[in-house]
Design an enzyme around this catalytic site. Structure first.
Site, PDB file in Angstrom:
ATOM      1  N   PHE A  54       0.870  -1.199   0.000  1.00  0.00           N
ATOM      2  CA  PHE A  54       0.000   0.000   0.000  1.00  0.00           C
ATOM      3  C   PHE A  54       0.894   1.233   0.000  1.00  0.00           C
ATOM      4  O   PHE A  54       1.817   1.334   0.803  1.00  0.00           O
ATOM      5  CB  PHE A  54      -0.901   0.025   1.241  1.00  0.00           C
ATOM      6  CG  PHE A  54      -1.795   1.231   1.268  1.00  0.00           C
ATOM      7  CD1 PHE A  54      -3.041   1.214   0.637  1.00  0.00           C
ATOM      8  CD2 PHE A  54      -1.396   2.411   1.892  1.00  0.00           C
ATOM      9  CE1 PHE A  54      -3.866   2.329   0.639  1.00  0.00           C
ATOM     10  CE2 PHE A  54      -2.214   3.537   1.899  1.00  0.00           C
ATOM     11  CZ  PHE A  54      -3.452   3.497   1.273  1.00  0.00           C
TER      12      PHE A  54
ATOM     13  N   ASP B 271       9.276   2.732   1.178  1.00  0.00           N
ATOM     14  CA  ASP B 271       8.161   3.515   1.709  1.00  0.00           C
ATOM     15  C   ASP B 271       8.090   3.278   3.216  1.00  0.00           C
ATOM     16  O   ASP B 271       7.625   2.237   3.671  1.00  0.00           O
ATOM     17  CB  ASP B 271       6.870   3.073   1.007  1.00  0.00           C
ATOM     18  CG  ASP B 271       5.643   3.810   1.521  1.00  0.00           C
ATOM     19  OD1 ASP B 271       5.739   4.491   2.561  1.00  0.00           O
ATOM     20  OD2 ASP B 271       4.577   3.699   0.881  1.00  0.00           O
TER      21      ASP B 271
ATOM     22  N   LYS C 166       3.451  10.651   7.938  1.00  0.00           N
ATOM     23  CA  LYS C 166       2.746  10.308   9.182  1.00  0.00           C
ATOM     24  C   LYS C 166       3.381  10.897  10.454  1.00  0.00           C
ATOM     25  O   LYS C 166       3.103  12.021  10.789  1.00  0.00           O
ATOM     26  CB  LYS C 166       2.598   8.789   9.321  1.00  0.00           C
ATOM     27  CG  LYS C 166       1.520   8.203   8.382  1.00  0.00           C
ATOM     28  CD  LYS C 166       0.991   6.899   8.928  1.00  0.00           C
ATOM     29  CE  LYS C 166       0.295   6.056   7.876  1.00  0.00           C
ATOM     30  NZ  LYS C 166      -1.000   6.550   7.479  1.00  0.00           N
TER      31      LYS C 166
HETATM   32  C1  PLP Z   1       3.027   2.626   3.645  1.00  0.00           C
HETATM   33  C2  PLP Z   1       2.174   3.816   3.334  1.00  0.00           C
HETATM   34  N1  PLP Z   1       2.482   4.590   2.286  1.00  0.00           N
HETATM   35  C3  PLP Z   1       1.757   5.677   1.961  1.00  0.00           C
HETATM   36  C4  PLP Z   1       0.647   6.034   2.694  1.00  0.00           C
HETATM   37  C5  PLP Z   1      -0.152   7.240   2.313  1.00  0.00           C
HETATM   38  O1  PLP Z   1       0.043   8.252   3.237  1.00  0.00           O
HETATM   39  P1  PLP Z   1      -0.978   9.493   3.337  1.00  0.00           P
HETATM   40  O2  PLP Z   1      -2.250   8.951   3.890  1.00  0.00           O
HETATM   41  O3  PLP Z   1      -0.283  10.484   4.217  1.00  0.00           O
HETATM   42  O4  PLP Z   1      -1.148  10.012   1.940  1.00  0.00           O
HETATM   43  C6  PLP Z   1       0.275   5.244   3.802  1.00  0.00           C
HETATM   44  C7  PLP Z   1      -0.918   5.580   4.603  1.00  0.00           C
HETATM   45  O5  PLP Z   1      -1.458   4.799   5.335  1.00  0.00           O
HETATM   46  C8  PLP Z   1       1.049   4.107   4.127  1.00  0.00           C
HETATM   47  O6  PLP Z   1       0.749   3.322   5.169  1.00  0.00           O
END
Ligand code: PLP
Length: 301
Positions: A48, A133, A162
């Site tokens: 994700f 990520d 986050k």
């Molecule tokens: C691994 C990962 N990447 C990207 C995102 C996307 O982040 P945002 O909600 O700040 O756009 C999330 C959100 O849960 C995530 O867990």
């Protein structure tokens, strides 16, 4: 930027600041294509990466993707933790490989150290950029400041957000030497690096370091995991996690149990149909961890 550059496991450390996790991923994907002149991006099944079009194109689950198709072309998926599939897929058309160190939304699935190091080496050998990520795992969540540190990884592009600014909107991409020569002004964002979010990020990072929150996450995470493992419930298939990122995989659906937990004052998330995911604040106390364990035991009895 200097602070992130010093702190992160990326060697070199030029930094792009933005406003969210999805925007950090979106930026990293663009940087990988620009730095290599190639188009193909490889992502992992069950991964994700966010909900904007590029980040969504690297996201596996059909429910997130389908309503918005057609997505960005050039994305391929491989099974997570399978080096043979990755070896077959990374070629001289590959701009980048994007992976999480622990797949959060995918069900708190832990990356294997040899696999992650192997992908990093493969990317280096074949001229692709290794994008990690850490939007969910960064800033102490897994028991180290960055989950990359568990496995001695040094990606070319590290996506952060986050926990970075203690709740204010902020994202960042830390770029290693292989992505450092990108022309300036090729990508940008009006509010990226705004003074308010930066001040919050500096304060948060100071707090995380002075209060030793990564260590705390390690200790309390193992207390939570052990406590959950000790629950004698026939519906639990597996308990797994790293630091304060812990999952209980059930033999049936998570949703009714999550609702029952919410009724008892414990907020947990699902990760897929059968997984209950616990990502408490890193300042949670030992008593609160024990309360969570007790409530989960009640619900799953
Ligand atoms: C691994 C990962 N990447 C990207 C995102 C996307 O982040 P945002 O909600 O700040 O756009 C999330 C959100 O849960 C995530 O867990």
């Amino acid at each position: 930027m200097a602070r992130l550059s010093r702190l992160s496991p990326v060697r070199g450390g030029r930094v792009f600041l933005c406003n969210s996790g999805a925007e950090a991923v979106e930026s990293a994907l663009k940087f990988a294509r620009l730095a290599t002149g190639r188009k193909k991006i490889i992502a992992a099944m069950r991964g994700f990466h966010g909900r904007t079009m590029g980040a969504l194109s690297a996201t596996w689950r059909r429910e997130y993707r389908e309503p918005f198709e057609p997505l960005v072309p050039g994305f391929e998926f491989v099974p997570y933790n399978r080096m043979d599939s990755m070896e077959r897929e990374v070629d001289d058309e590959t701009a980048g490989v994007i992976l999480e160190v622990v797949q959060g939304e995918g069900g708190v699935l832990l990356g294997d150290g040899d696999y992650l190091r192997g992908v990093q080496r493969l990317c280096e050998e074949r001229g692709a950029l290794f994008i990690v990520d850490e939007v969910q795992t960064g800033f102490g969540r897994t028991g180290r400041m960055f989950a990359c540190e568990h496995y001695d990884l040094s990606p070319d592009l590290l996506c952060l957000a986050k926990g970075i600014a203690g709740g204010l909107p902020m994202g960042a991409v830390v770029m290693g030497p292989r992505a450092a020569d990108l022309p300036k002004k090729v990508h940008g964002s009006t509010f990226g690096g705004n003074p308010l979010s930066c001040a919050a990020a500096l304060a948060s990072i100071d707090y995380i370091l002075t209060e030793r929150l990564p260590q705390r996450s390690r200790t309390l995470g193992s207390r939570l995991k052990k406590g959950l493992e000790g629950i004698p419930s026939p519906v639990i298939r597996e308990v797994r996690g790293l630091g304060l990122m812990v999952a209980v995989e059930l033999k049936g659906p998570a949703a009714p149990n999550l609702a029952a937990l919410a009724d008892r004052g414990v907020l947990a998330l699902s990760a897929g149909r059968n997984v209950m995911r616990f990502l408490p604040p890193l300042v949670i106390t030992e008593d609160q961890v024990d309360t969570v364990i007790g409530r989960v035991a009640e619900v799953l009895a």
